[in-house]
Design a protein around this motif. Sequence first.
Motif, PDB file in Angstrom:
ATOM      1  N   LEU A 134       0.688  -1.222  -0.048  1.00  0.00           N
ATOM      2  CA  LEU A 134       0.026  -0.146   0.030  1.00  0.00           C
ATOM      3  C   LEU A 134       0.766   1.241  -0.141  1.00  0.00           C
ATOM      4  N   ILE A 135       1.975   1.205   0.576  1.00  0.00           N
ATOM      5  CA  ILE A 135       3.039   1.973   0.509  1.00  0.00           C
ATOM      6  C   ILE A 135       3.918   2.171  -0.626  1.00  0.00           C
ATOM      7  N   SER A 140      -1.481   0.761  -6.164  1.00  0.00           N
ATOM      8  CA  SER A 140      -2.325   0.498  -5.126  1.00  0.00           C
ATOM      9  C   SER A 140      -3.326   1.233  -5.136  1.00  0.00           C
ATOM     10  N   TRP A 141      -3.298   2.724  -5.715  1.00  0.00           N
ATOM     11  CA  TRP A 141      -4.286   3.717  -5.629  1.00  0.00           C
ATOM     12  C   TRP A 141      -4.813   4.123  -6.977  1.00  0.00           C
ATOM     13  N   GLY A 151      -5.768   8.878  -5.792  1.00  0.00           N
ATOM     14  CA  GLY A 151      -4.862   8.767  -4.711  1.00  0.00           C
ATOM     15  C   GLY A 151      -5.440   8.413  -3.485  1.00  0.00           C
ATOM     16  N   PHE A 152      -4.757   8.573  -2.299  1.00  0.00           N
ATOM     17  CA  PHE A 152      -5.338   8.113  -0.880  1.00  0.00           C
ATOM     18  C   PHE A 152      -6.507   8.871  -0.669  1.00  0.00           C
ATOM     19  N   GLY A 157      -8.126  -1.596  -7.522  1.00  0.00           N
ATOM     20  CA  GLY A 157      -8.507  -2.962  -7.624  1.00  0.00           C
ATOM     21  C   GLY A 157      -7.159  -3.733  -6.787  1.00  0.00           C
ATOM     22  N   ARG A 158      -6.033  -3.282  -7.259  1.00  0.00           N
ATOM     23  CA  ARG A 158      -4.740  -3.792  -6.479  1.00  0.00           C
ATOM     24  C   ARG A 158      -4.844  -3.566  -5.110  1.00  0.00           C
ATOM     25  N   GLY A 159      -5.130  -2.247  -4.582  1.00  0.00           N
ATOM     26  CA  GLY A 159      -5.058  -1.680  -3.284  1.00  0.00           C
ATOM     27  C   GLY A 159      -6.251  -2.611  -2.343  1.00  0.00           C
TER      28      GLY A 159
END
Length: 190
Positions: A134-135, A140-141, A151-152, A157-159
């Motif tokens: 996630l980082i 992931s975003w 973004g956050f 989908g991956r996140g």
Amino acid sequence: MKNSIINSIANLDQFGRKVTRFGIVVVFFWIGALKFFTYEADGIVPFVANSPFMSFFYTHPAPEYKKHMNKEGELIAANHQWNVENNTYGFSKALGVFLVTLSVFVALYKVAPIPSMIASFLIGLVTIGTLSFLITTPESWVPHLTDTDFGFPYLSGRGRLVIKDLAILGGTIITMSETARLYLSRQKSK
């Protein structure tokens, strides 16, 4: 009537432990087995390539992989060849063997409690590694394309695939603890 239902629910914890163990075994066995297939190996490339803990397994880590990505269900020969040279498939198969082995040991907790406890611990480490994506993994975003939501905290989908490992991490603590308790009770009875 109400209290009997609540009492029944209150006693589901043992069944919940069995379901948790079964879930960990099925998930890690299945995902480990999938690591032997091209589409799954291709799918983990962004995670591995961007990870400071795993990118050394690849010949060409980030950002080169972006030019050689195959979508799920797509097989472009040139991209496949790049992934062969990148060690994408070799790493994925080794990871698959590792995950399947861990899942088998978690399943065999009554037969081999110490290896099972260690396997639960290692699966916990794997999930912490996965959560680190996630980082480390930009994919992931949700990317900034044309929408205002990116973004956050907008998981792609991956996140969303990664965040579920929080529940698995809790499950590994349960299976590890339960196995340790079984081992200790057997030691007392000797």
